[in-house]
Design a protein around this motif. Structure first.
Motif, PDB file in Angstrom:
ATOM      1  N   TRP A  10      62.354  21.872  29.372  1.00 39.99           N
ATOM      2  CA  TRP A  10      62.413  21.253  28.049  1.00 39.99           C
ATOM      3  C   TRP A  10      62.741  22.297  26.985  1.00 39.99           C
ATOM      4  CZ3 TRP A  10      59.340  22.045  23.664  1.00 39.99           C
ATOM      5  CH2 TRP A  10      59.477  21.109  22.641  1.00 39.99           C
ATOM      6  N   ARG A  11      62.099  23.454  27.077  1.00 39.09           N
ATOM      7  CA  ARG A  11      62.345  24.524  26.097  1.00 39.09           C
ATOM      8  C   ARG A  11      63.789  25.013  26.153  1.00 39.09           C
ATOM      9  NH1 ARG A  11      57.150  25.826  28.096  1.00 39.09           N
ATOM     10  NH2 ARG A  11      55.526  25.521  26.505  1.00 39.09           N
ATOM     11  N   ILE A  12      64.334  25.109  27.364  1.00 34.37           N
ATOM     12  CA  ILE A  12      65.718  25.557  27.516  1.00 34.37           C
ATOM     13  C   ILE A  12      66.679  24.572  26.842  1.00 34.37           C
ATOM     14  CG2 ILE A  12      67.575  25.903  29.199  1.00 34.37           C
ATOM     15  CD1 ILE A  12      65.419  26.996  31.124  1.00 34.37           C
ATOM     16  N   LEU A  13      66.473  23.273  27.098  1.00 33.61           N
ATOM     17  CA  LEU A  13      67.357  22.252  26.532  1.00 33.61           C
ATOM     18  C   LEU A  13      67.239  22.204  25.011  1.00 33.61           C
ATOM     19  CD1 LEU A  13      66.870  19.345  29.106  1.00 33.61           C
ATOM     20  CD2 LEU A  13      68.729  21.011  28.979  1.00 33.61           C
ATOM     21  N   ARG A  14      66.026  22.317  24.499  1.00 31.14           N
ATOM     22  CA  ARG A  14      65.838  22.335  23.041  1.00 31.14           C
ATOM     23  C   ARG A  14      66.544  23.546  22.429  1.00 31.14           C
ATOM     24  NH1 ARG A  14      63.131  18.144  20.081  1.00 31.14           N
ATOM     25  NH2 ARG A  14      62.654  19.781  18.580  1.00 31.14           N
ATOM     26  N   LYS A  15      66.397  24.679  23.081  1.00 36.89           N
ATOM     27  CA  LYS A  15      67.009  25.906  22.566  1.00 36.89           C
ATOM     28  C   LYS A  15      68.534  25.787  22.528  1.00 36.89           C
ATOM     29  CE  LYS A  15      67.768  30.753  23.835  1.00 36.89           C
ATOM     30  NZ  LYS A  15      67.546  31.786  24.881  1.00 36.89           N
ATOM     31  N   ILE A  16      69.118  25.288  23.616  1.00 40.36           N
ATOM     32  CA  ILE A  16      70.577  25.150  23.678  1.00 40.36           C
ATOM     33  C   ILE A  16      71.059  24.171  22.609  1.00 40.36           C
ATOM     34  CG2 ILE A  16      72.496  24.349  25.110  1.00 40.36           C
ATOM     35  CD1 ILE A  16      70.894  25.280  27.552  1.00 40.36           C
ATOM     36  N   SER A  17      70.363  23.040  22.479  1.00 39.24           N
ATOM     37  CA  SER A  17      70.758  22.029  21.488  1.00 39.24           C
ATOM     38  C   SER A  17      70.693  22.599  20.075  1.00 39.24           C
ATOM     39  CB  SER A  17      69.850  20.801  21.592  1.00 39.24           C
ATOM     40  OG  SER A  17      69.934  20.220  22.865  1.00 39.24           O
ATOM     41  N   LYS A  18      69.611  23.290  19.783  1.00 43.31           N
ATOM     42  CA  LYS A  18      69.414  23.832  18.437  1.00 43.31           C
ATOM     43  C   LYS A  18      70.470  24.872  18.098  1.00 43.31           C
ATOM     44  CE  LYS A  18      65.976  26.090  15.488  1.00 43.31           C
ATOM     45  NZ  LYS A  18      64.587  26.612  15.397  1.00 43.31           N
ATOM     46  N   GLU A  19      70.760  25.757  19.042  1.00 41.82           N
ATOM     47  CA  GLU A  19      71.670  26.863  18.758  1.00 41.82           C
ATOM     48  C   GLU A  19      73.130  26.446  18.774  1.00 41.82           C
ATOM     49  OE1 GLU A  19      70.753  29.884  21.580  1.00 41.82           O
ATOM     50  OE2 GLU A  19      68.882  30.495  20.594  1.00 41.82           O
ATOM     51  N   GLN A  20      73.497  25.514  19.686  1.00 44.80           N
ATOM     52  CA  GLN A  20      74.904  25.220  19.900  1.00 44.80           C
ATOM     53  C   GLN A  20      75.408  23.984  19.145  1.00 44.80           C
ATOM     54  OE1 GLN A  20      76.760  27.371  21.337  1.00 44.80           O
ATOM     55  NE2 GLN A  20      75.097  28.651  22.105  1.00 44.80           N
ATOM     56  N   VAL A  21      74.510  23.107  18.701  1.00 44.36           N
ATOM     57  CA  VAL A  21      74.944  21.893  18.011  1.00 44.36           C
ATOM     58  C   VAL A  21      74.347  21.771  16.616  1.00 44.36           C
ATOM     59  CG1 VAL A  21      75.075  19.372  18.112  1.00 44.36           C
ATOM     60  CG2 VAL A  21      75.192  20.687  20.212  1.00 44.36           C
ATOM     61  N   PHE A  22      73.033  21.957  16.504  1.00 38.63           N
ATOM     62  CA  PHE A  22      72.330  21.581  15.281  1.00 38.63           C
ATOM     63  C   PHE A  22      71.924  22.766  14.406  1.00 38.63           C
ATOM     64  CE2 PHE A  22      71.148  18.187  18.440  1.00 38.63           C
ATOM     65  CZ  PHE A  22      72.041  17.249  17.947  1.00 38.63           C
ATOM     66  N   SER A  23      72.392  23.953  14.701  1.00 38.09           N
ATOM     67  CA  SER A  23      72.100  25.091  13.832  1.00 38.09           C
ATOM     68  C   SER A  23      72.910  24.956  12.549  1.00 38.09           C
ATOM     69  CB  SER A  23      72.448  26.402  14.541  1.00 38.09           C
ATOM     70  OG  SER A  23      73.850  26.494  14.735  1.00 38.09           O
ATOM     71  N   VAL A  24      72.435  25.567  11.480  1.00 42.08           N
ATOM     72  CA  VAL A  24      73.131  25.497  10.192  1.00 42.08           C
ATOM     73  C   VAL A  24      74.558  26.035  10.296  1.00 42.08           C
ATOM     74  CG1 VAL A  24      73.158  26.337   7.815  1.00 42.08           C
ATOM     75  CG2 VAL A  24      71.017  25.533   8.828  1.00 42.08           C
ATOM     76  N   PRO A  25      74.790  27.201  10.940  1.00 47.18           N
ATOM     77  CA  PRO A  25      76.181  27.688  11.043  1.00 47.18           C
ATOM     78  C   PRO A  25      77.093  26.704  11.770  1.00 47.18           C
ATOM     79  CG  PRO A  25      74.640  29.455  11.552  1.00 47.18           C
ATOM     80  CD  PRO A  25      73.829  28.197  11.468  1.00 47.18           C
ATOM     81  N   ARG A  26      76.581  26.097  12.856  1.00 49.09           N
ATOM     82  CA  ARG A  26      77.392  25.126  13.600  1.00 49.09           C
ATOM     83  C   ARG A  26      77.723  23.911  12.735  1.00 49.09           C
ATOM     84  NH1 ARG A  26      80.265  25.553  18.484  1.00 49.09           N
ATOM     85  NH2 ARG A  26      79.219  27.056  19.827  1.00 49.09           N
ATOM     86  N   LEU A  27      76.723  23.413  12.022  1.00 45.57           N
ATOM     87  CA  LEU A  27      76.942  22.231  11.185  1.00 45.57           C
ATOM     88  C   LEU A  27      77.876  22.531  10.026  1.00 45.57           C
ATOM     89  CD1 LEU A  27      73.336  20.692  11.127  1.00 45.57           C
ATOM     90  CD2 LEU A  27      75.323  19.874  12.384  1.00 45.57           C
TER      91      LEU A  27
END
Length: 384
Positions: A10-27
């Protein structure tokens, strides 16, 4: 991801989602993508207004949200306005979320699992299989492109990031898990966004004075002929209040996602045994008269009189959940929903179907993972 315990995967998936899709730089980097999808929505509504054509508001919102997610994930659009294939995909996703939320006798009497008396498992396999087939096709197509040429130019999308991460960390994130995470984002980011926008528009059409006030705010802040930018959202307090009021009145996830007690816990004198499954009824909280004066009335101005945050800190209104399991798509949803609503009302008034008064627009609800309208919203856009 929504159903996993708070363990390593769960932590791995949350981390990947946060960094690769929903981070401020990505958005920030993908703002142009969202503007492109909003322009297509604007053009479609304009065409319907010129032709005096009735718009299925939920479907228009669904197509816009679906194309945003598919472009973010795969760099392609998956849907077109007024397309039969789009309608089929929409029905599949809605059917999938419905079956996930349905009562299943087997959960209470496991002895019937092999029989599947309500055919819940059969339906689940069918609908999930159809979506997995789409996702596997996208994954395999990308893998072939990556393998076909030594000078392959990487795409700036989530699938590319996942494949790179899996290649670098095969034991932590094997390739066969990619489709499962893509499913979470593809479905979760589409159906809930579309349902929320449809409810907001329903409430606005039922309350023409509220719609007029929201449009006047847009004209004052943005201007009548300028395009709405994401940086404008923070300067539109009344529009934000309208959306908060819809979150209260018609929460997209009425019971949030299931939680589980990790240890025996006492709350207000009640013992919650370890491993109990817990549902938070935010639909009931939003209609509690001890918290909200006149809870059955649609009153966005209550949020101008009362400062409340929807990021999980004020428990009177937690449409995205709270704490470590708060919806990971929250940063994108709080951009897309206001932008889609603003696009729909900025230069258009909306009239209900012929012969219907605004207050007669149906607001009955259909329960599921996402709270849907029982009767789809159809209305006429009028250029203003």
């Amino acid at each position: 991801m929504a159903w996993l315990p708070m363990a390593n995967q769960w932590r791995i998936l949350r981390k990947i989602s946060k960094e690769q899709v929903f981070s401020v730089p990505r958005l920030e980097a993908s703002q142009g993508l969202r503007q492109e999808k909003l322009q297509k929505l604007r053009d479609y509504i304009h065409e319907c207004s010129v032709n005096h054509q009735l718009v299925d508001v939920g479907e228009a919102a669904f197509i816009t949200a679906l194309n945003l997610m598919s472009a973010t994930l795969f760099s392609v659009d998956c849907a077109q306005f007024d397309s039969d294939s789009t309608q089929e995909l929409k029905e599949t996703i809605r059917a999938m979320t419905k079956v996930v939320a349905s009562f299943n006798l087997v959960d209470f009497f496991p002895i019937f699992k092999s029989v599947d008396p309500q055919r819940v498992m059969h339906k689940s396999k069918t609908y999930f299989g159809q979506i997995y087939s789409i996702l596997e096709g996208k994954i395999n197509e990308r893998l072939k492109l990556r393998a076909a040429s030594s000078d392959y130019v990487e795409k700036n999308d989530f699938l590319e990031a996942l494949l790179n991460y899996s290649q670098s960390n095969p034991s932590e994130f094997p390739k066969d898990r990619i489709k499962h995470l893509l499913l979470d984002l593809f479905v979760g980011g589409t159906d809930t966004t579309a349902a929320t926008v449809e409810w907001v528009m329903t409430d606005l059409i039922r309350c023409p004075k509220v719609m007029l006030k929201a449009r006047n705010e847009l004209w004052d802040v943005v201007g009548r002929n300028n395009k709405i930018k994401e940086s404008d959202i923070s300067r539109l307090p009344y529009l934000q209040s309208v959306i908060k009021e819809t979150f209260r009145f018609h929460p997209t996830g009425p019971l949030l996602i299931p939680h589980k007690a990790e240890v025996d816990t006492e709350i207000n004198g009640y013992i919650i045994p370890k491993d109990s499954q817990i549902f938070v009824n935010i639909w009931a909280i939003g209609r509690d008269s001890s918290i909200w004066p006149n809870p059955e009335s649609f009153d966005p101005e209550r949020f101008l009189r009362r400062e409340i945050d929807i990021r999980g800190q004020d428990f009177d209104l937690i449409p995205f959940g709270s704490g470590k399991r708060i919806c990971p798509g929250f940063p994108l949803a709080t951009r897309m929903v206001p932008l889609m609503v603003a696009t729909m009302i900025h230069n258009f008034d909306w009239k209900p179907e012929k012969g219907m008064k605004p207050e007669e627009v149906d607001i009955s609800e259909k329960f599921g993972v996402a709270l849907q309208k029982a009767v789809p919203l159809k209305a006429f856009p009028v250029k203003v």
